[in-house]
Design an enzyme around this catalytic site. Structure first.
Site, PDB file in Angstrom:
ATOM      1  N   ARG A 124      -0.999 -54.703 -12.627  1.00 17.66           N
ATOM      2  CA  ARG A 124      -0.461 -55.052 -11.290  1.00 17.66           C
ATOM      3  C   ARG A 124       1.227 -55.360 -11.646  1.00 17.66           C
ATOM      4  O   ARG A 124       1.164 -55.649 -12.486  1.00 17.66           O
ATOM      5  CB  ARG A 124      -0.758 -56.504 -10.234  1.00 17.66           C
ATOM      6  CG  ARG A 124       0.327 -57.042  -9.200  1.00 17.66           C
ATOM      7  CD  ARG A 124      -0.234 -56.287  -8.154  1.00 17.66           C
ATOM      8  NE  ARG A 124      -0.278 -57.078  -7.139  1.00 17.66           N
ATOM      9  CZ  ARG A 124      -0.011 -57.292  -5.648  1.00 17.66           C
ATOM     10  NH1 ARG A 124      -0.141 -55.955  -5.188  1.00 17.66           N
ATOM     11  NH2 ARG A 124       0.300 -57.409  -4.872  1.00 17.66           N
ATOM     12  N   THR A 421      -0.346 -48.780   0.242  1.00 17.85           N
ATOM     13  CA  THR A 421      -1.221 -48.070  -0.724  1.00 17.85           C
ATOM     14  C   THR A 421      -1.367 -46.890  -0.607  1.00 17.85           C
ATOM     15  O   THR A 421      -1.038 -46.461   0.221  1.00 17.85           O
ATOM     16  CB  THR A 421      -1.887 -49.545  -0.781  1.00 17.85           C
ATOM     17  OG1 THR A 421      -2.594 -49.257   0.140  1.00 17.85           O
ATOM     18  CG2 THR A 421      -1.627 -50.315  -1.524  1.00 17.85           C
ATOM     19  N   THR A 439      -0.035 -48.434  -5.484  1.00 12.15           N
ATOM     20  CA  THR A 439       1.121 -48.932  -4.300  1.00 12.15           C
ATOM     21  C   THR A 439       2.457 -49.290  -4.591  1.00 12.15           C
ATOM     22  O   THR A 439       2.443 -49.585  -6.366  1.00 12.15           O
ATOM     23  CB  THR A 439       0.400 -50.334  -3.724  1.00 12.15           C
ATOM     24  OG1 THR A 439       2.013 -50.717  -2.734  1.00 12.15           O
ATOM     25  CG2 THR A 439       0.461 -51.375  -5.009  1.00 12.15           C
ATOM     26  N   ASP A 468       4.598 -59.716  -1.820  1.00  8.72           N
ATOM     27  CA  ASP A 468       3.775 -60.198  -1.508  1.00  8.72           C
ATOM     28  C   ASP A 468       3.479 -61.703  -1.784  1.00  8.72           C
ATOM     29  O   ASP A 468       2.121 -62.360  -1.517  1.00  8.72           O
ATOM     30  CB  ASP A 468       2.678 -59.681  -2.588  1.00  8.72           C
ATOM     31  CG  ASP A 468       1.805 -58.066  -2.005  1.00  8.72           C
ATOM     32  OD1 ASP A 468       2.317 -58.427  -0.319  1.00  8.72           O
ATOM     33  OD2 ASP A 468       0.907 -57.262  -2.845  1.00  8.72           O
ATOM     34  N   SER A 493      -3.025 -60.167  -3.931  1.00  9.68           N
ATOM     35  CA  SER A 493      -3.215 -58.426  -3.769  1.00  9.68           C
ATOM     36  C   SER A 493      -3.859 -58.569  -2.662  1.00  9.68           C
ATOM     37  O   SER A 493      -5.154 -59.372  -1.993  1.00  9.68           O
ATOM     38  CB  SER A 493      -2.856 -57.276  -4.269  1.00  9.68           C
ATOM     39  OG  SER A 493      -3.433 -56.795  -3.746  1.00  9.68           O
ATOM     40  N   SER A 494      -4.546 -57.323  -1.604  1.00  8.90           N
ATOM     41  CA  SER A 494      -5.507 -57.332  -0.674  1.00  8.90           C
ATOM     42  C   SER A 494      -6.054 -56.161  -1.063  1.00  8.90           C
ATOM     43  O   SER A 494      -7.051 -55.743  -0.540  1.00  8.90           O
ATOM     44  CB  SER A 494      -4.988 -56.764   1.185  1.00  8.90           C
ATOM     45  OG  SER A 494      -5.148 -58.538   1.725  1.00  8.90           O
ATOM     46  N   GLY A 516      -3.393 -50.322   3.417  1.00  7.70           N
ATOM     47  CA  GLY A 516      -3.561 -50.822   4.787  1.00  7.70           C
ATOM     48  C   GLY A 516      -3.126 -52.391   4.532  1.00  7.70           C
ATOM     49  O   GLY A 516      -3.365 -53.047   5.767  1.00  7.70           O
ATOM     50  N   GLY A 517      -2.188 -53.070   3.798  1.00  9.39           N
ATOM     51  CA  GLY A 517      -1.711 -53.989   3.927  1.00  9.39           C
ATOM     52  C   GLY A 517      -2.876 -55.254   3.619  1.00  9.39           C
ATOM     53  O   GLY A 517      -4.013 -54.733   3.338  1.00  9.39           O
TER      54      GLY A 517
END
Length: 611
Positions: A124, A421, A439, A468, A493-494, A516-517
Site C-alpha cells: 500500500r 483497482t 490499484t 482514500d 482500503s476496501s 470497485g472502490g
C-alpha cells in the site's frame, strides 16, 4: 477445457446478463422522485457486457482483467514459474494495457499461500513525510471538491507495488526477476491494440487531457482518443521496465525515474504535492499476518482468509457474512437473483459493517484495534449482539458497536468517494496460490503521467491513493478520525483479496477478489456467498447481479431486478438507486474432481487461462 486459449475479446452483448439470469428491467428501473440521493460515483464507468464461458484447468490457472495480461501470466506458469512469478508478469502487462486501473505507479495487497501458510504482503502507498491532516482542506477550512483533490499532486502517495512484488519474489519466486518483465517489455515495444473498454474510458475522461504527456499518448491531435484497434506503443515504459528488470525497485527510488516522479508531483500547476526523493527511498513493503475467520456453508466448516488493516475488506466481508448467517435469510442460498427479504437483511448487515468500518479501521501502525485485536470485530459473541439489531424494516441509523466496554477514541469518518483497482487470482502446479488486488485508485489515478524527458513517448500513471484518507481530520468536537492523513501512514482500503480453505484439511478451495472502490466488499461477498453457500460455479456467481450499500441508499445493478423487488425494498424504508455497478471479479475454485474452475467478470475484459 477444449480451447485453452480463450478469444482476446468476446463480442459485446449489452443485454446478455439480463437475459442470462432472467432479470427484467420493468418499471422498477425508474427512480421515484422520493429517491433523491444519487448513487455513488463508480470507480470506472460501464463499457458493455462481454459473454464469459467459464473455464476449467487441471494444473494451473491465471485470472486477470485483460486477455494479454492473463496470457503473459499463463506463459510464465508454463515455463515453470510460480504464482508470484506469474503475478509479476501480469502486473507489468496490466500497467501497459489497463493503465487506468493499476501499474507501477500504484500499490497492491497480495495474499499468498505456499501450501502451508498464508502471508499478507502489503504494498500500500504511504503519505509523504511532509503531509499533514489538513492535506485536503481548502483555504476556507472545508474539504476540497473530491475531483479537485484527485487530479493533483496532493493525492499521490509513495508507490509500493513494485517493492512489494520484489519482497514476495525473494521468498516465492522461481524464475529470474528480469525474465518476468519480458512479456510487458515486448508488448510495449511492438504495441497493443486499444481495447473497446480503454477507448470508452478515455472518451469519457476529461481531467487526463490536462497532463501534456498523457494527452499526447492517449489522444489524437483533435483531442479524441485513439480508436479501438489502434496499435499503441509505449517506448518510455519500455525503458522504465528495463530499468526495473535490471535493478529492481531501486529503479523507482533513485535515478532519473525517481526524479521524474517527484517533479511530476511537486510541479503540478494548481495543487502541487510534497512527495520527495527521501519518501521514495524510505518506503518499505510490509509482511502482515493474514486476517482469517471461520464460516460454515452447507454444513462444511471453512476458513476464509483476507487482508488485514489497512484494508477494511476482510473485516467488512466477514461481518456481513457472519451477520447474515445469524438471520433466517442466512439459511437461504444465494443461487439466483435475490429477492426483497434476502436483500433487506443483507443491506442491514452491511450498514452495521460499514458503521464499524467508518469508526475503527485505519493503518495499524497508527490505529490500535478495538479490544486489542482486529478479530474482535468478527468475534461470535459480538456478531450475535449486532445481528439482533437487524429488523424487518430499515433501521433509522446504523451505529458502530462498542467493544471491550470502552467508547471509541475515534470520530466516525464521513462518507466520501472511493475508487480503484484490478484483481488477479493465480494457482500454480507447485501448490502455491495467490489473490492480489492492485490499484492506482481512481480511473487514471491522479491524471499525472511520468516521463523522464529523454525523448520517448508515453510513460506510466501515478496513483491518487491519498484521497482514500478522510478529507476531514476531526469531527465537530475535535475528536480525530482514525483514517486521517498522517506522515508515513497508509490510507484505509476496501481491497479484498480472498483465499478460502477447508478448515478440517487445510486444502485451498478458492481465490477471489474484485476492483470497485468501497463496493469491492459487496462484489467479493456476493461471489463468496454464491459459490460457497449457493453452490454456483465461479462464473455463474460472478454473473449474478450486483448489489450493496455504503450505509446510505441501496444500490442495485440496473436492469437486473424486477419492479416488485424494488418496490418491496422501498416499502421497508430503503432508498433504492438502480445504476451500473462495474465490478471486475476474478475467481478460481477447486471442483470436487480437483480441477480449477475459473470465472471472469462479464462487465470487463478479463479472462482465465492455464493448462
Amino acid at each position: 477445457m477444449t480451447d485453452r486459449t480463450p478469444p482476446l475479446l468476446v463480442r459485446v452483448l449489452p443485454l446478455l446478463i439480463g437475459l442470462m439470469m432472467g432479470a427484467c428491467a420493468g418499471p422498477g428501473g425508474t427512480i421515484r422522485s422520493t429517491d433523491v440521493a444519487p448513487p455513488p460515483a463508480q470507480p470506472e464507468s460501464a463499457s458493455g457486457i462481454q459473454a464469459k464461458p467459464g473455464w476449467s484447468f487441471s494444473r494451473h490457472a491465471v485470472a486477470a482483467a485483460n486477455p494479454l495480461a492473463t496470457e503473459a501470466g499463463a506463459q510464465v506458469l508454463r515455463a515453470g514459474g510460480s504464482a508470484v512469478d506469474a503475478a509479476i508478469a501480469v502486473q507489468m502487462v496490466l500497467a501497459l494495457v489497463e493503465p487506468q486501473s493499476s501499474g507501477i505507479g500504484g500499490g497492491a495487497f497480495l495474499l499468498h499461500f505456499d501450501g502451508k501458510r498464508v502471508q499478507a504482503f502489503d504494498g500500500r502507498e504511504t503519505a509523504p513525510a511532509a503531509a499533514t491532516p489538513q492535506l485536503f482542506l481548502g483555504t476556507d477550512g472545508k474539504p476540497l471538491p473530491f475531483m479537485d483533490a484527485v487530479a493533483s499532486g496532493r493525492s499521490v502517495g509513495v508507490p509500493g507495488a513494485v517493492a512489494m512484488l520484489a519482497l514476495a519474489h525473494r521468498q516465492h519466486g522461481t524464475l529470474p526477476w528480469a525474465r518476468l518483465f519480458e512479456p510487458a517489455i515486448a508488448l510495449a515495444d511492438r504495441g497493443f491494440a486499444v481495447s473497446p473498454r480503454l477507448h470508452s474510458l478515455l472518451a469519457s475522461e476529461t481531467a487526463l487531457k490536462a497532463d501534456p504527456v498523457a494527452a499526447t499518448y492517449f489522444y489524437r491531435a483533435d483531442g479524441t482518443p485513439h480508436p479501438v484497434g489502434h496499435v499503441l506503443k509505449n517506448p518510455e515504459l519500455v525503458a522504465v521496465l528495463r530499468r526495473i528488470a535490471a535493478t529492481g525497485p531501486a529503479a523507482l527510488t533513485d535515478g532519473p525515474v525517481a526524479r521524474a516522479i517527484v517533479a511530476k508531483v511537486t510541479q503540478h500547476p494548481v495543487r502541487p504535492g510534497t512527495l520527495a526523493l527521501d519518501d521514495l527511498q524510505r518506503y518499505q513493503p510490509k509482511e502482515r499476518e493474514a486476517l482469517c475467520f471461520d464460516h460454515t456453508a452447507v454444513a462444511r466448516a471453512l476458513r476464509i482468509c483476507g487482508f488485514p488493516p489497512p484494508s477494511s475488506g476482510a473485516i467488512a466481508v466477514g461481518q456481513i457474512m457472519g451477520l447474515l448467517a445469524r438471520t433466517p435469510q442466512g439459511t437461504q442460498p444465494l443461487a439466483g437473483v435475490p429477492g426483497a427479504d434476502w436483500l433487506h437483511t443483507y443491506m442491514e448487515a452491511s450498514r452495521l459493517a460499514f458503521a464499524d468500518r467508518a469508526q475503527y479501521l485505519g493503518d495499524p501502525d497508527f490505529v490500535a484495534p478495538p479490544a486489542g485485536h482486529w478479530n474482535s470485530l468478527l468475534a461470535p459473541h459480538y456478531l450475535d449482539e449486532r445481528a439482533k439489531l437487524i429488523t424487518p424494516t430499515r433501521a433509522p441509523q446504523a451505529n458502530p458497536g462498542q467493544l471491550g466496554g470502552v467508547a471509541s477514541a475515534w470520530a466516525r469518518m464521513p462518507e466520501q468517494p472511493e475508487y480503484g483497482t484490478s484483481h488477479i487470482s493465480i494457482v500454480d502446479r507447485f501448490g502455491n496460490a495467490l489473490a492480489m488486488t492492485t490499484t492506482i485508485e481512481a480511473g487514471f489515478g491522479a491524471r499525472l503521467m511520468v516521463n523522464t524527458g529523454e525523448g520517448r513517448g508515453g510513460g506510466f500513471l501515478l496513483n491518487n491513493q491519498l484521497t482514500d484518507f478522510s478529507f476531514t481530520p476531526t469531527d465537530a468536537q475535535g475528536q480525530p478520525v482514525a483514517n486521517r492523513v498522517e506522515p508515513g501512514k497508509r490510507p484505509r482500503s476496501s481491497m479484498s483479496p480472498t483465499l478460502v480453505f477447508d478448515k478440517a484439511s487445510g486444502q485451498l478451495l478458492m481465490s477471489a477478489g474484485s476492483p470497485g472502490g468501497a463496493l469491492i466488499i459487496h462484489f467479493t461477498a456476493k461471489t463468496l456467498l454464491a459459490t460457497l453457500q449457493g453452490g454456483l460455479s465461479p462464473q455463474a456467481a460472478i454473473d449474478l447481479p450486483n448489489f450493496g450499500t455504503l450505509g446510505g441508499p441501496v444500490m442495485l445493478e440496473e436492469q437486473r431486478f424486477d419492479a416488485a423487488t424494488v418496490q418491496a425494498l422501498r416499502d421497508r424504508g430503503h432508498t433504492v438507486n438502480q445504476t451500473a455497478m462495474t465490478s471486475g471479479l476474478q475467481a478460481l475454485q477447486r471442483s470436487p474432481s480437483g480441477a480449477w474452475l475459473g470465472g471472469a467478470d462479464p462487465r470487463r475484459e478479463g479472462v482465465v487461462a492455464g493448462d
